[in-house]
Design an enzyme around this catalytic site. Structure first.
Site, short mmCIF file in Angstrom:
data_model
loop_
_atom_site.label_atom_id
_atom_site.label_comp_id
_atom_site.label_asym_id
_atom_site.label_seq_id
_atom_site.Cartn_x
_atom_site.Cartn_y
_atom_site.Cartn_z
N TRP A 1 -18.02 -7.96 -10.88
CA TRP A 1 -16.68 -8.23 -10.01
C TRP A 1 -17.53 -9.50 -10.46
O TRP A 1 -18.08 -9.47 -10.37
CB TRP A 1 -16.78 -7.46 -8.43
CG TRP A 1 -17.20 -6.05 -8.69
CD1 TRP A 1 -17.86 -5.32 -7.62
CD2 TRP A 1 -15.58 -5.34 -8.63
NE1 TRP A 1 -16.92 -4.55 -7.94
CE2 TRP A 1 -15.85 -4.16 -7.81
CE3 TRP A 1 -14.14 -5.83 -8.54
CZ2 TRP A 1 -14.98 -3.84 -7.51
CZ3 TRP A 1 -13.08 -4.79 -8.02
CH2 TRP A 1 -13.31 -3.69 -7.85
N TRP B 1 -11.84 -5.18 -4.39
CA TRP B 1 -10.61 -5.27 -3.25
C TRP B 1 -11.27 -5.33 -1.69
O TRP B 1 -10.19 -6.36 -1.22
CB TRP B 1 -10.76 -3.82 -3.82
CG TRP B 1 -11.88 -3.20 -3.05
CD1 TRP B 1 -12.52 -2.53 -3.57
CD2 TRP B 1 -12.39 -3.32 -1.28
NE1 TRP B 1 -13.14 -1.73 -2.66
CE2 TRP B 1 -13.10 -2.26 -1.12
CE3 TRP B 1 -11.68 -3.01 -0.26
CZ2 TRP B 1 -13.58 -1.41 0.09
CZ3 TRP B 1 -11.82 -2.05 0.73
CH2 TRP B 1 -13.04 -1.91 1.30
N ASN C 1 5.36 -0.86 -0.95
CA ASN C 1 4.88 -0.31 -1.39
C ASN C 1 4.71 -0.44 -2.66
O ASN C 1 3.61 -1.02 -3.62
CB ASN C 1 4.94 1.10 -1.00
CG ASN C 1 3.34 2.12 -1.15
OD1 ASN C 1 2.64 1.60 -0.97
ND2 ASN C 1 3.86 2.71 -2.18
N GLU D 1 4.72 11.40 2.59
CA GLU D 1 4.44 10.34 2.63
C GLU D 1 3.87 10.04 4.11
O GLU D 1 2.46 9.53 4.53
CB GLU D 1 5.44 9.28 2.77
CG GLU D 1 6.08 8.67 1.66
CD GLU D 1 4.96 8.84 0.03
OE1 GLU D 1 4.17 8.25 0.16
OE2 GLU D 1 5.58 9.33 -0.82
N TRP E 1 -6.08 -0.84 -0.69
CA TRP E 1 -7.27 -1.07 -1.39
C TRP E 1 -7.78 0.25 -2.67
O TRP E 1 -8.04 -0.55 -3.23
CB TRP E 1 -7.24 -2.03 -0.40
CG TRP E 1 -6.62 -2.98 -0.21
CD1 TRP E 1 -5.83 -3.39 0.51
CD2 TRP E 1 -6.33 -4.24 -1.31
NE1 TRP E 1 -5.45 -4.59 0.08
CE2 TRP E 1 -5.45 -5.03 -0.53
CE3 TRP E 1 -7.00 -4.59 -2.66
CZ2 TRP E 1 -4.60 -6.14 -2.02
CZ3 TRP E 1 -5.93 -5.70 -3.23
CH2 TRP E 1 -5.24 -6.65 -2.91
N TRP F 1 0.31 10.84 3.71
CA TRP F 1 -0.38 9.63 2.94
C TRP F 1 -0.68 9.42 4.56
O TRP F 1 -2.95 8.64 4.27
CB TRP F 1 -0.12 9.07 2.24
CG TRP F 1 -0.07 9.58 0.90
CD1 TRP F 1 0.89 9.99 0.46
CD2 TRP F 1 -0.90 9.66 0.20
NE1 TRP F 1 0.63 10.60 -0.80
CE2 TRP F 1 -0.80 10.45 -0.89
CE3 TRP F 1 -2.03 9.15 0.00
CZ2 TRP F 1 -1.36 10.84 -2.14
CZ3 TRP F 1 -3.06 10.02 -1.10
CH2 TRP F 1 -2.29 10.42 -2.32
C1 LIG Z 1 -2.69 -2.15 -1.30
C2 LIG Z 1 -2.08 -1.80 -0.12
C3 LIG Z 1 -2.35 -1.61 1.41
C4 LIG Z 1 -1.76 -1.11 2.41
N1 LIG Z 1 -1.97 -1.26 3.06
C5 LIG Z 1 -1.04 -0.87 5.15
C6 LIG Z 1 -0.95 -0.92 5.89
O1 LIG Z 1 -1.90 -1.95 6.04
N2 LIG Z 1 -0.44 -0.60 6.90
C7 LIG Z 1 0.32 0.19 6.25
O2 LIG Z 1 1.06 1.21 7.28
N3 LIG Z 1 0.88 1.10 5.23
C8 LIG Z 1 -0.77 0.20 4.44
N4 LIG Z 1 -0.08 0.89 2.80
C9 LIG Z 1 0.97 2.18 2.63
C10 LIG Z 1 2.88 1.27 2.46
O3 LIG Z 1 2.44 0.88 1.23
C11 LIG Z 1 3.11 1.27 2.99
O4 LIG Z 1 2.87 1.91 4.46
C12 LIG Z 1 4.07 0.95 3.20
O5 LIG Z 1 5.10 0.41 2.47
C13 LIG Z 1 5.14 1.30 4.59
O6 LIG Z 1 6.88 0.57 4.49
P1 LIG Z 1 7.97 1.84 5.02
O7 LIG Z 1 7.54 2.22 6.26
O8 LIG Z 1 8.99 1.88 4.43
O9 LIG Z 1 7.25 3.17 3.83
P2 LIG Z 1 8.01 4.57 3.71
O10 LIG Z 1 8.18 4.97 2.35
O11 LIG Z 1 9.14 5.02 4.87
O12 LIG Z 1 7.26 5.65 4.61
C14 LIG Z 1 6.91 6.18 6.18
C15 LIG Z 1 5.43 6.39 6.07
O13 LIG Z 1 4.43 6.61 5.78
C16 LIG Z 1 3.93 6.26 5.73
N5 LIG Z 1 3.02 6.10 4.42
C17 LIG Z 1 3.75 5.73 3.29
N6 LIG Z 1 3.17 5.61 2.10
C18 LIG Z 1 1.94 5.41 2.59
C19 LIG Z 1 0.91 5.40 1.48
N7 LIG Z 1 0.38 5.40 0.53
N8 LIG Z 1 -0.73 5.73 2.05
C20 LIG Z 1 -0.56 5.71 3.99
N9 LIG Z 1 0.33 6.16 4.32
C21 LIG Z 1 1.84 5.72 3.97
C22 LIG Z 1 3.49 5.08 6.52
O14 LIG Z 1 3.19 5.14 7.44
C23 LIG Z 1 4.83 4.52 6.88
O15 LIG Z 1 5.04 3.79 7.35
C24 LIG Z 1 -0.74 -0.44 2.15
C25 LIG Z 1 -0.36 0.34 0.23
C26 LIG Z 1 -1.37 -0.59 -0.54
C27 LIG Z 1 -1.05 -0.17 -2.18
#
Ligand SMILES: Cc1cc2nc3c(=O)[nH]c(=O)nc-3n(C[C@H](O)[C@H](O)[C@H](O)COP(=O)(O)OP(=O)(O)OC[C@H]3O[C@@H](n4cnc5c(N)ncnc54)[C@H](O)[C@@H]3O)c2cc1C
Length: 469
Positions: free
Chosen positions: A304, A358, A340, A273, A381, A276
């Site tokens: 759109w 988006w 997420n 993650e 997005w 990502w």
């Molecule tokens: C529409 C949309 C908008 C989003 N906007 C943001 C945003 O502005 N900022 C943001 O940090 N994340 C964003 N995310 C990704 C993701 O939703 C969040 O990082 C995640 O929910 C954070 O929760 P966590 O720290 O408990 O994640 P965990 O599951 O504990 O993951 C650990 C870390 O990995 C990274 N990570 C995890 N999933 C993703 C992912 N899909 N993409 C990129 N990095 C990821 C984050 O830094 C996160 O803190 C977005 C996802 C979507 C679908």
């Protein structure tokens, strides 16, 4: 007298594993830490309101940590270069050090700052504090940037052992002869205090980031199974700490290897993650226009829908009548974050059932998320809309009813954020409009969903097909 180096802090609000600060100390300078609030330097994406509320608290924590070591964090507001030049003059500084950022407007600003400071005869240097691998250090065999996550991540993983260990925080910092401005002056408290509820869920700052990581590591073995369940707290909730650089991915990686009891599957899944996040930065750097325009042409010519303000507002405020969507949007408003899985569900509704571009969603998230991060938000997005690199194709349209049933199986998440539905039987909870009598007893919760899920799905698919032909 020891010469001063300005250490210009931005999204690296920490003392440990701060390469710019460490380099200043190692070079024998007396570091003067400064944070400059410079919204104009951020181009079209200056920090949103929720992030500014987080920033205020994070800076307060950092100022305290700096003071406890004998130093002072200077707070300033205005044009970064003008302020750095002024401070360098007053302190007769020999150098300005900072950690790199990767947002297109910021890169441009920082390059101009570096050139100007060097022109003034100062040493100006930047460092990597935010990423395991900086975007320009890896490329495909053909020499270009990666656009698909799996080969990208395979490539990054191959060298993860070479990621340097984090550097230590200084025990002491030199006193400062300058006062700077007050926090109230540069980042006044929100008025009215809409942020109050946030702090029941979050504690900004470096110390809290580490506590959060350690608490998460206790239960990390539940991560692979639980990470898609918004009703559980199975994810790390480290994202706002990462967005503000209160903790670094290097520190997390190191702690995961050294101190965590995680089993191998959980460890790998969690690091992926973080991968990502790295990939988002890779794309942001190589495709800087993606913050405002589709990254791929997969939806070129797509029809759109014109935005209906009332519908957009119903989505924003969690009044769509679709429980899992409303729960997510209300969680966002109340806490500044959203799970997420639910981010993907609300994004699908906006870009597919409503067929809004988006960017309407990305802008709202940008203003309301405390973890707003231009790389992750843009890719999140674009991925959801089907315009991103390695994205979910547009025709994969989430059904929020079955998503809710699968990922919130006991309805606890919906009932928490949509308390009007407390009495709705579980088997109807995710589609209450099918039970008008029971719904009539659920306060003023919308009687009908904002969109008919079936016909809007078909319309979206038809629009997609038309754009392809
Ligand atoms: C529409 C949309 C908008 C989003 N906007 C943001 C945003 O502005 N900022 C943001 O940090 N994340 C964003 N995310 C990704 C993701 O939703 C969040 O990082 C995640 O929910 C954070 O929760 P966590 O720290 O408990 O994640 P965990 O599951 O504990 O993951 C650990 C870390 O990995 C990274 N990570 C995890 N999933 C993703 C992912 N899909 N993409 C990129 N990095 C990821 C984050 O830094 C996160 O803190 C977005 C996802 C979507 C679908």
């Amino acid at each position: 007298m020891t010469e001063t180096a300005l250490v210009w802090l931005r999204r690296d609000l920490r003392l440990a594993d701060n390469p710019a600060l460490r380099a200043a100390l190692d070079a024998g300078f007396a570091p003067q830490l400064v944070y400059i609030d410079d919204p104009e330097g951020e181009g079209g994406w200056p920090l949103g309101a929720a992030s500014r509320a987080w920033l205020r608290r994070s800076l307060a924590e950092l100022a305290e940590a700096v003071a406890s070591r004998g130093g002072r964090l200077l707070l300033e507001q205005g044009d970064s270069l003008t302020i750095l030049r002024g401070l360098a003059g007053e302190l007769e500084a020999g150098a300005v050090y900072w950690n790199r950022r990767y947002e297109p407007a910021v890169i441009e600003r920082d390059q101009a700052v570096k050139q100007a400071l060097r022109g003034d005869g100062l040493e100006a240097r930047s460092f990597n504090a935010a990423l395991l691998r900086e975007p320009w250090t890896i490329s495909t065999q053909q020499g270009g940037p990666y656009k698909v996550f799996t080969p990208y991540w395979r490539r990054v993983q191959a060298d993860l052992d070479e990621v340097s260990p984090p550097c230590a925080a200084p025990r002491e910092l030199p006193p400062s002869k300058l006062e700077g401005r007050s926090l109230d002056d540069i980042l006044p408290l929100p008025s009215p205090r809409w942020d109050r509820g946030f702090w029941e869920h979050h504690r900004p700052g470096e110390a809290a980031a580490h506590s959060r990581m350690e608490a998460f590591f206790e239960d990390i073995d539940d991560y692979p199974e639980g990470r898609d369940r918004p009703d559980l707290t199975a994810t790390s909730r480290l994202s706002p700490h990462l967005a503000f650089g209160e903790i670094s991915p290097r520190q997390i990686l190191h702690a995961l290897r050294e101190d965590s009891p995680a089993n191998e599957e959980a460890r790998q899944h969690f690091i992926r993650e973080l991968g990502w996040r790295e990939f988002s930065y890779h794309l942001l750097f190589h495709f800087p226009e993606c913050t405002d325009a589709d990254l791929t042409s997969s939806l070129k010519g797509f029809d759109w829908a014109e935005v209906d303000e009332d519908s957009l507002e119903a989505w924003r405020r969690g009044r769509t009548g679709i429980p899992i969507v409303d729960a997510g949007m209300r969680e966002l408003w109340a806490t500044g974050t959203m799970h997420n899985r639910v981010r993907m569900i609300v994004a699908s509704l906006l870009t597919k059932n409503l067929r809004y571009h988006w960017l309407h969603g990305a802008r709202w998230f940008w203003n309301t998320l405390v973890d707003a991060d231009l790389a992750n938000n843009t890719q999140g997005w674009q991925w959801s809309a089907g315009t991103g690199a390695d994205a979910a194709p547009y025709f994969r349209i989430f059904n929020p009813v079955s998503q809710g049933e699968r990922h919130d199986p006991d309805g606890a998440y919906v009932k928490r954020w949509v308390p009007e539905l407390q009495a709705m039987p579980l088997r109807h909870l995710q589609q209450p409009w099918t039970q008008p009598d029971a719904l009539a007893r659920c306060g003023d919760y919308p009687a009908e969903p904002l969109v008919d899920l079936k016909s809007t799905r078909e319309a979206a698919l038809a629009a997609y097909k038309a754009s392809r032909s």
